[in-house]
Scaffold this motif. Structure first.
Motif, short mmCIF file in Angstrom:
data_model
loop_
_atom_site.label_atom_id
_atom_site.label_comp_id
_atom_site.label_asym_id
_atom_site.label_seq_id
_atom_site.Cartn_x
_atom_site.Cartn_y
_atom_site.Cartn_z
N UNK A 87 1.01 -1.06 0.15
CA UNK A 87 0.30 -0.17 0.05
C UNK A 87 0.76 1.25 0.37
N UNK A 88 1.55 1.72 0.62
CA UNK A 88 2.97 2.17 0.94
C UNK A 88 3.37 2.30 -0.15
N UNK A 89 3.86 1.56 -1.03
CA UNK A 89 4.42 2.01 -2.03
C UNK A 89 3.68 2.29 -3.47
N UNK A 90 2.46 1.87 -3.38
CA UNK A 90 1.32 2.19 -4.52
C UNK A 90 0.74 3.70 -4.21
N UNK A 91 0.46 3.89 -3.09
CA UNK A 91 0.61 5.17 -2.83
C UNK A 91 1.87 6.19 -3.08
N UNK A 92 2.90 6.01 -2.94
CA UNK A 92 3.61 6.34 -3.27
C UNK A 92 3.41 7.45 -2.04
N UNK A 93 3.26 7.18 -0.21
CA UNK A 93 4.01 8.24 0.39
C UNK A 93 4.01 7.25 1.58
N UNK A 94 4.77 7.70 2.35
CA UNK A 94 4.94 6.82 3.64
C UNK A 94 4.03 6.06 4.75
N UNK A 95 3.79 5.31 5.36
CA UNK A 95 2.54 4.88 6.41
C UNK A 95 3.03 4.85 7.52
N UNK A 96 2.04 5.94 8.18
CA UNK A 96 2.78 5.71 9.57
C UNK A 96 3.04 4.15 10.51
N UNK A 97 3.64 4.67 11.23
CA UNK A 97 3.61 2.61 12.13
C UNK A 97 1.69 2.67 12.23
N UNK A 98 1.03 3.34 12.30
CA UNK A 98 -0.61 2.58 13.14
C UNK A 98 -0.76 2.17 11.80
N UNK A 99 -0.33 2.82 10.83
CA UNK A 99 -1.19 2.50 9.19
C UNK A 99 -0.67 1.19 9.31
N UNK A 100 0.62 0.77 9.41
CA UNK A 100 1.04 -0.37 9.05
C UNK A 100 0.87 -1.81 9.94
N UNK A 101 0.48 -1.14 11.43
CA UNK A 101 -0.12 -1.89 12.16
C UNK A 101 -1.26 -2.93 12.06
N UNK A 102 -2.22 -1.56 11.33
CA UNK A 102 -3.73 -1.51 10.57
C UNK A 102 -3.83 -2.99 10.13
N UNK A 103 -2.98 -3.32 9.34
CA UNK A 103 -2.78 -4.53 8.40
C UNK A 103 -2.08 -5.98 9.28
N UNK A 104 -2.02 -5.98 10.72
CA UNK A 104 -1.38 -7.43 10.88
C UNK A 104 -2.18 -7.48 12.01
N UNK A 105 -2.10 -9.33 12.33
CA UNK A 105 -1.25 -9.92 11.83
C UNK A 105 -1.51 -9.86 10.63
N UNK A 106 -0.85 -10.64 9.29
CA UNK A 106 -1.80 -10.68 7.77
C UNK A 106 -1.25 -12.10 7.51
N UNK A 107 -2.42 -12.50 7.20
CA UNK A 107 -2.08 -14.08 6.43
C UNK A 107 -2.03 -14.01 5.42
N UNK A 108 -0.88 -14.44 5.28
CA UNK A 108 -0.55 -14.17 3.70
C UNK A 108 -0.56 -16.19 2.62
N UNK A 109 -0.82 -15.78 2.05
CA UNK A 109 -1.13 -17.62 1.54
C UNK A 109 -0.95 -17.58 -0.25
N UNK A 110 -0.70 -18.70 -0.49
CA UNK A 110 0.71 -19.37 -1.47
C UNK A 110 2.19 -19.44 -1.42
N UNK A 111 2.48 -18.25 -0.36
CA UNK A 111 3.37 -18.16 -0.67
C UNK A 111 4.06 -17.01 0.20
N UNK A 112 5.57 -17.42 1.11
CA UNK A 112 6.18 -16.57 1.73
C UNK A 112 7.48 -15.31 1.11
N UNK A 113 7.93 -15.83 0.19
CA UNK A 113 8.73 -15.17 -0.62
C UNK A 113 9.37 -16.10 -1.62
N UNK A 114 9.92 -16.04 -2.65
CA UNK A 114 10.13 -15.84 -3.45
C UNK A 114 9.08 -15.46 -5.44
#
Length: 413
Positions: A87-114
């Motif tokens: 989200x931060x990259x697509x919006x081209x602005x830094x997200x605050x710590x609170x904005x980042x925390x809103x997405x957590x915990x995140x459940x990653x599906x399919x893969x987490x690397x690669x």
């Protein structure tokens, strides 16, 4: 969900079995292969759960890996799996710590690397039967997210041809009143045909350019020697090279971080590894880490210092891996994402990847809309290769788009 499809949660791909998993994941490449999955589940920063679909006979017909991430520190290249950072990259602005925390915990599906994730599903499943199994799996993804308290759910870097089927199944799983995912184009996987394989006219022309031959010749004239070893034989010498390269391009990774990263891969992945080491006298001054799989050579990481010979990057990440593929009768070199201009100039073609993100409840509309913005990596790939560009179905169009994809003969490839 049909009555004869059941979904079970398991903790390890080993409980599914190598033969069964690789049979389901056939055609999806190394980053969905059994050894990579076995490595990915070893990181204690993630809680790994496999959702496994079985039919009435007990046969495993599909499975998907999930990883619950609470925000623990990971190598910088893996932040591409952080919904907040996307989200931060697509919006081209830094997200605050609170904005980042809103997405957590995140459940990653399919893969987490690669940078390649998908549902591993039997190729014998077609039509309504395949739809039913996918719907059952995504229903369990949502149920698992609820049990684990995940704020967001994300299936990232999946081949674009899978997107409509996954999105439609996810929407069926949550129902008309549920919250389905937002779709976005994320990136591309650059793929370089090996000599003797099927190549497009443009790729064949690029492979025969004088610049290609000149870069190889100048490198061969300048380099002292290049050796090929297993990952386990060189972790100590390549970790500082990757650490320095990461920091050169803005990453915070330390040499110790990269040493831990490589060392963690040795138990599961060493047998598939081939590392090209460039020497200046007795010192290693450049490397590329490659993994071999039936569909080709996968170039995973590379690093260089100031003593590396001219054109080291192109030779160790493209030309010599292409030679490795040819020697072993493998059809492709998988170059991954980024630096698309250099890869295209040397004959690479794109395979587009996309994502599905179910954002947290209650976040500002701006953050939700961020995932429908094409990612910068994807835009760079479009500028490099141009069209045709895959079209993402809207949430309301998911089922209709799926039928269109099937009629075009693309679903499930």
């Amino acid at each position: 969900m049909k009555d004869d499809v059941s979904v079970t949660a398991l903790r390890s791909v080993r409980e599914i079995g190598e033969q069964v998993w690789n049979g389901l994941a056939e055609g999806e490449g190394f980053y969905l292969g059994y050894p990579w999955m076995a490595w990915a589940e070893t990181d204690p920063s993630f809680v790994t759960t496999y959702l496994v679909a079985r039919d009435a006979t007990g046969a495993t017909v599909a499975a998907v890996a999930t990883y619950l991430w609470a925000g623990a520190s990971v190598p910088s290249m893996n932040l591409a799996y952080s919904p907040g950072h996307i989200a931060e990259e697509n919006l081209d602005r830094p997200l605050s710590a609170e904005e980042h925390a809103a997405f957590l915990p995140a459940l990653l599906v399919g893969s987490r690397a690669g940078y390649h994730g998908a549902v591993a599903i039997s190729k014998e499943l077609t039509g309504d039967r395949r739809d039913a199994v996918l719907t059952a799996l995504f229903a369990e993804v949502e149920a698992l997210a609820g049990r684990l308290g995940a704020a967001s759910v994300a299936l990232l870097y999946t081949p674009a041809e899978h997107l409509a089927a996954y999105q439609a199944a996810w929407h069926r799983a949550v129902g008309p009143a549920g919250r389905g995912p937002v779709a976005a184009m994320l990136s591309a996987e650059a793929v370089l045909p090996a000599p003797g394989g099927e190549v497009s006219d443009r790729a064949a022309e690029a492979a025969d350019r004088r610049e290609w031959r000149r870069e190889r010749r100048r490198y061969d004239d300048a380099v002292d020697r290049v050796e090929t070893v297993r990952l386990s034989e060189c972790v100590d010498v390549i970790a500082p090279l990757l650490g320095a390269t990461q920091r050169k391009y803005g990453g915070p990774d330390t040499d110790a971080d990269m040493h831990s990263y490589f060392a963690s891969q040795v138990p599961a992945l060493d047998a598939y590894s081939l590392v090209l080491l460039e020497f200046a006298r007795d010192d290693v001054v450049g490397f590329s880490l490659n993994y071999l799989w039936p569909d080709g050579v996968y170039v995973r990481a590379a690093g260089f210092d100031q003593l590396a010979a001219a054109y080291s990057y192109f030779n160790l990440t493209m030309y010599r891996p292409r030679g490795l593929a040819a020697e072993r009768g493998l059809p492709l070199v998988h170059l991954g994402s980024g630096t698309y201009g250099a890869k295209r100039a040397r004959g690479a073609e794109p395979r587009w990847t996309a994502g599905l993100v179910r954002p947290p409840v209650g976040i500002p509309d701006e953050l939700t809309r961020a995932f429908a913005i094409d990612g910068s990596d994807y835009r760079q790939a479009v500028r490099t290769w141009g069209g045709p560009v895959p079209t993402i179905p809207s949430q309301q169009e998911g089922d209709h788009a799926l039928s269109q994809v099937r009629s075009a003969g693309l679903a499930g490839q």
